[in-house]
Enzyme design. Structure first.
Site, short mmCIF file in Angstrom:
data_model
loop_
_atom_site.label_atom_id
_atom_site.label_comp_id
_atom_site.label_asym_id
_atom_site.label_seq_id
_atom_site.Cartn_x
_atom_site.Cartn_y
_atom_site.Cartn_z
N LYS A 171 0.49 -1.34 -0.23
CA LYS A 171 -0.31 0.36 0.13
C LYS A 171 1.05 1.42 -0.08
O LYS A 171 2.36 1.07 0.62
CB LYS A 171 -1.19 0.23 1.26
CG LYS A 171 0.27 0.06 2.51
CD LYS A 171 -1.34 0.26 3.81
CE LYS A 171 -1.47 1.46 3.94
NZ LYS A 171 -0.45 2.55 3.72
N GLU A 239 -2.94 5.39 17.84
CA GLU A 239 -1.48 4.72 17.87
C GLU A 239 -0.86 5.75 18.42
O GLU A 239 -1.23 6.59 18.62
CB GLU A 239 -0.56 4.47 16.19
CG GLU A 239 -1.53 3.70 15.37
CD GLU A 239 -0.71 3.93 14.23
OE1 GLU A 239 0.55 3.38 14.48
OE2 GLU A 239 -0.93 4.55 13.58
N ASP A 259 -2.88 7.19 4.70
CA ASP A 259 -2.39 6.15 5.20
C ASP A 259 -3.84 4.51 6.17
O ASP A 259 -3.20 3.86 5.72
CB ASP A 259 -2.32 6.37 6.04
CG ASP A 259 -0.68 5.78 6.86
OD1 ASP A 259 -0.02 4.83 5.55
OD2 ASP A 259 -0.72 6.03 8.21
N HIS A 264 -6.99 -0.23 6.17
CA HIS A 264 -7.56 -0.66 7.02
C HIS A 264 -8.94 -0.39 7.70
O HIS A 264 -9.68 -1.82 7.99
CB HIS A 264 -6.22 -0.79 8.10
CG HIS A 264 -4.72 -0.63 7.78
ND1 HIS A 264 -4.87 -1.01 7.03
CD2 HIS A 264 -3.44 0.36 8.38
CE1 HIS A 264 -3.24 -1.31 6.58
NE2 HIS A 264 -3.13 -0.41 6.92
N LYS A 369 -1.68 2.13 22.19
CA LYS A 369 -1.83 1.69 20.73
C LYS A 369 -3.08 0.86 20.66
O LYS A 369 -3.23 -0.10 21.72
CB LYS A 369 -0.92 0.97 20.08
CG LYS A 369 -1.06 -0.37 19.55
CD LYS A 369 -0.22 0.36 17.75
CE LYS A 369 -0.75 -0.62 16.97
NZ LYS A 369 -0.60 0.11 15.57
C1 BG6 Z 1 0.49 0.82 8.16
C2 BG6 Z 1 0.57 2.66 8.02
O1 BG6 Z 1 -0.31 0.31 6.74
O2 BG6 Z 1 0.22 0.26 9.56
C3 BG6 Z 1 1.35 3.09 8.92
O3 BG6 Z 1 0.85 3.06 7.10
C4 BG6 Z 1 0.86 2.02 10.59
O4 BG6 Z 1 0.96 4.25 9.64
C5 BG6 Z 1 1.09 1.01 10.45
O5 BG6 Z 1 1.51 3.08 11.69
C6 BG6 Z 1 0.34 0.08 11.79
O6 BG6 Z 1 -0.25 -1.17 11.34
P1 BG6 Z 1 -0.42 -2.08 12.66
O7 BG6 Z 1 -0.16 -3.04 12.40
O8 BG6 Z 1 1.50 -1.65 13.90
O9 BG6 Z 1 -1.76 -1.46 13.70
#
Ligand code: BG6
Length: 522
Positions: A171, A239, A259, A264, A369
């Site tokens: 992505k 996050e 992003d 997601h 998070k």
């Molecule tokens: C990524 C984003 O796709 O996912 C990031 O580009 C983000 O900005 C990350 O920090 C978060 O992924 P996870 O698996 O840590 O929740």
């Protein structure tokens, strides 16, 4: 608090299920082979699969990059990285055997001559198994040129050939609808859709896959998953990280909407709201997800102003550590108006969910998070009971809490259900109780990393957990008007600011239809 009893998850019979492994020998070629994703995720994931004996008899991993490495020096460095980032410790000899299969190829991403050298090198069929996975872990502007060079240099087999080639695209897939359409057009001119694997790593998370099993392997929840019983659904992906390791350069061009939300969060929304698929074949599942995306109401500029909140973090503290304002981060322009937080209220115009607000939020430098989905059910039609609610020393009798079902995607993975029970006393007063299923209490060991599952699926040719071209386009169809409204009506639609280490701007609380409802910070 109540807990469900363990229902023999580690029963010996369970281990008799056939082992899932890659049967066909193959060569994995990673473009961006010296990059961060390769070090932190891809090689540790391939190593974990090898260590669990899921890789085929013969395989090679070729990292491509511009830097000067020999096979030896590349191996040595990657060995250290795997030790640093692997999920679990394993035997030394398994690591040695894996690292032996790693090689390096030096070349420029946009140089045709490099691809014919690569072609020549991979033609040594005794050394490099014929089936090929090309992983494009590059900057997005290289997705199309790399695919074109792969095709033109003959590195990609025809879809009808016996040996196969698959291309994994990281992505972000496009930065708006138009660029996503054009990228899809270009890629599908060169490859068959069955050869393309667009990654959304959230789909590889074990707990995300559990959403479908939870919904469709049980009968008690599905009848109430609709607008007659559900009040609203919330999806949170917060996050604590900011713009570490020079991420600002990429992020400032993207922002939280592109992003995280376009991919997601909308994928999570699809899984929790889609209709049951006719089977688990990849197209059956993806067809249902596309229908959800197609029924998402396209927001007008006025909807964007009313139903969406964009914000950026100011200077402050996260977990007692001082952090700079977004605009003072490394590689971020001092006058940037890029959002580091976005919250939105969407509606699905379909039979099942008509009128139910879908609240989505994501942000950097927040309190915790947390990725979770909460389905909040409607209150009983009549409030027979009261509950005691205390703030500091002052207690009051208030309305009872509604039922809530929460999928905790990460951390603290699990599923919980909130319901009211009578508090033992002479009063007819109820309180909030919880049934809680926790992965760490029910299963041993750590959960597999998303990239392990996804790489495994690419190598076995299962595209269920990858996004199809029409899914990507349908998601952009919703986000495009938002980006346009923010740009064209910048003076009319505010950019809020929030303190790091908090749950974001207060304005996001106003997205709820009723004051009593709140974001679930758990
Ligand atoms: C990524 C984003 O796709 O996912 C990031 O580009 C983000 O900005 C990350 O920090 C978060 O992924 P996870 O698996 O840590 O929740």
């Amino acid at each position: 608090m109540s807990r469900i009893i363990n229902v023999q998850h580690d029963h010996p019979e369970a281990s008799r299920l056939p082992e899932v492994r890659v049967e066909e020998d193959l060569t994995v070629v990673i473009f961006g082979g010296t990059g961060d994703l390769t070090r932190r995720k891809l090689l540790p994931a391939l190593y974990a699969l090898a260590e669990e004996r899921r890789m085929p008899e013969r395989f090679r991993v070729v990292g491509c990059g511009r830097r000067d490495y020999t096979d030896e020096s590349f191996r040595e460095e990657m060995r250290e990285e795997i030790l640093r980032f692997r999920r679990e410790e394993g035997p030394e000899d398994a690591l040695d055997a894996f690292v032996e299969r790693i090689e390096y190829f030096k070349g420029e991403l946009d140089d045709a001559e490099g691809y014919s050298r690569l072609h020549q090198r991979l033609s040594d069929a005794d050394h490099y198994p014929a089936n090929r996975v090309f992983y494009l872990s590059t900057a997005p502007n290289f997705f199309e040129p790399v695919t074109r060079h792969l095709k033109e240099s003959g590195l990609i087999y025809a879809a009808s050939d016996e040996a196969w080639s698959r291309v994994v695209i990281e992505k972000p897939f496009g930065h708006d609808l138009e660029s996503a359409l054009s990228l899809n057009r270009e890629i599908l001119r060169l490859l068959d859709e069955s050869q393309v694997y667009r990654i959304d790593h959230y789909l590889g998370k074990e707990t995300v896959q559990n959403i479908l099993s939870f919904r469709f392997a049980n009968t008690i929840f599905e009848p109430v998953f609709n607008n007659r019983f559900v009040d609203h659904i919330q999806v949170t992906a917060s996050e604590t990280v900011g713009m570490e390791s020079g991420r600002g350069a990429y992020f400032d061009q993207a922002g939280s909407l592109r992003d995280m939300m376009q991919n997601h969060l909308t994928q999570l929304l699809c899984l929790v709201t889609m209709e049951p698929p006719s089977g688990l074949a990849s197209d059956a599942v993806r067809n249902e997800k596309v229908k959800v995306l197609q029924s998402l109401r396209v927001p007008t500029a006025e909807d964007v102003r009313k139903n969406m909140v964009r914000a950026q973090y100011a200077a402050g503290q996260v977990k007692n550590k001082k952090v700079p304002a977004y605009v003072d981060e490394d590689r971020v322009p001092g006058d940037s108006r890029t959002e580091t937080y976005v919250a939105a209220k969407f509606y699905l115009d379909n039979w099942r969910w008509s009128g139910v607000p879908m609240l989505l939020r994501t942000g950097k430098r927040m309190a915790k998070k947390q990725t979770s989905i909460t389905v909040q059910f409607k209150k009983p039609p009549m409030q027979l009971f009261r509950t005691v609610q205390c703030e500091n020393d002052i207690c009051d009798l208030t309305e009872t809490q509604p039922n809530m079902l929460t999928f905790r995607i990460q951390p603290d993975e699990g599923i919980s259900l909130h319901f009211a029970t009578k508090r033992p006393s002479m009063h007819m007063v109820v309180e909030d109780s919880e049934l809680d299923f926790r992965y760490d209490e029910n299963y041993q060991g750590t959960l597999p990393e998303a990239y392990e599952r996804l790489l495994m699926d690419v190598m076995r040719g299962d595209a269920t957990l990858f996004t199809r071209s029409d899914e990507v386009e349908a998601a952009w169809r919703i986000m495009d008007p938002v980006l346009r409204a923010w740009k064209e009506r910048d003076d009319y639609i505010p950019l809020h600011f929030y303190a790091p280490g908090t749950w974001g701007p207060l304005a996001a609380d106003e997205l709820f239809d009723r004051e009593v409802d709140q974001w679930r910070n758990e």
